[in-house]
Design a protein around this motif. Structure first.
Motif, short mmCIF file in Angstrom:
data_model
loop_
_atom_site.label_atom_id
_atom_site.label_comp_id
_atom_site.label_asym_id
_atom_site.label_seq_id
_atom_site.Cartn_x
_atom_site.Cartn_y
_atom_site.Cartn_z
N SER A 134 36.07 40.42 21.56
CA SER A 134 36.69 39.10 21.66
C SER A 134 35.88 38.18 22.56
O SER A 134 35.01 38.63 23.32
N ARG A 135 36.18 36.91 22.48
CA ARG A 135 35.53 35.91 23.34
C ARG A 135 35.80 36.24 24.80
O ARG A 135 34.90 36.19 25.65
N HIS A 136 37.03 36.59 25.10
CA HIS A 136 37.41 36.93 26.48
C HIS A 136 36.61 38.13 26.99
O HIS A 136 36.10 38.12 28.12
N ALA A 137 36.49 39.17 26.17
CA ALA A 137 35.73 40.36 26.56
C ALA A 137 34.26 40.02 26.78
O ALA A 137 33.63 40.54 27.71
N ALA A 138 33.71 39.15 25.94
CA ALA A 138 32.30 38.75 26.09
C ALA A 138 32.09 38.05 27.42
O ALA A 138 31.15 38.36 28.16
N GLY B 183 30.38 37.63 33.06
CA GLY B 183 30.82 37.26 34.40
C GLY B 183 30.69 38.38 35.41
O GLY B 183 30.40 38.14 36.59
N GLU B 184 30.87 39.61 34.95
CA GLU B 184 30.76 40.77 35.83
C GLU B 184 29.32 41.25 35.97
O GLU B 184 29.05 42.21 36.69
N GLU C 90 27.58 42.73 33.69
CA GLU C 90 27.32 43.93 32.88
C GLU C 90 26.19 43.67 31.88
O GLU C 90 25.42 44.57 31.56
N ILE C 91 26.14 42.45 31.37
CA ILE C 91 25.05 42.03 30.50
C ILE C 91 24.38 40.84 31.16
O ILE C 91 25.02 39.83 31.42
N GLY C 92 23.10 40.99 31.45
CA GLY C 92 22.37 39.92 32.12
C GLY C 92 22.18 38.71 31.22
O GLY C 92 21.88 38.85 30.03
N ALA C 93 22.39 37.53 31.78
CA ALA C 93 22.26 36.30 31.01
C ALA C 93 21.89 35.16 31.95
O ALA C 93 22.04 35.26 33.16
N LEU C 94 21.42 34.09 31.35
CA LEU C 94 21.10 32.87 32.07
C LEU C 94 22.17 31.84 31.71
O LEU C 94 22.50 31.68 30.53
#
Length: 90
Positions: free
Chosen positions: A39-43, A48-49, A51-55
């Motif tokens: 889900s969008r919330h899970a993503a 946010g945590e 767990e998956i690195g992002a910019l």
């Protein structure tokens, strides 16, 4: 939380050529949802945590596909997902 395993660079490169081949090198949150079937919330929780690195650019996340693959391999339960199967194909 369980201990995460380190992913050898060779295994990561092999998976990059196999997993999510139809997706660009940098994906959006919507594409991340599709890739993981979440889900969008899970993503947003995963991002946010950390767990998956992002910019984060403005209010949009840009997620390197390699980080999604790394997340999957690091958190995979069971030996059949990665490891032995990929190494035998080399």
């Amino acid at each position: 939380m369980s201990a995460k395993r380190l992913i050898p660079e060779k295994e990561l490169k092999a998976c990059y050529g196999l997993l999510f081949a139809d997706f660009p090198d940098v994906v959006t949150v919507r594409q991340l949802q599709t890739m993981l079937g979440i889900s969008r919330h899970a993503a947003y929780d995963l991002l946010g945590e950390g767990e998956i690195g992002a910019l984060k650019l403005g209010n949009a996340y840009k997620i390197p596909k390699i980080n999604v693959i790394r997340y999957l391999l690091t958190n995979a339960h069971g030996a059949g997902f990665a490891g032995q199967d990929l190494q035998s194909e080399s």
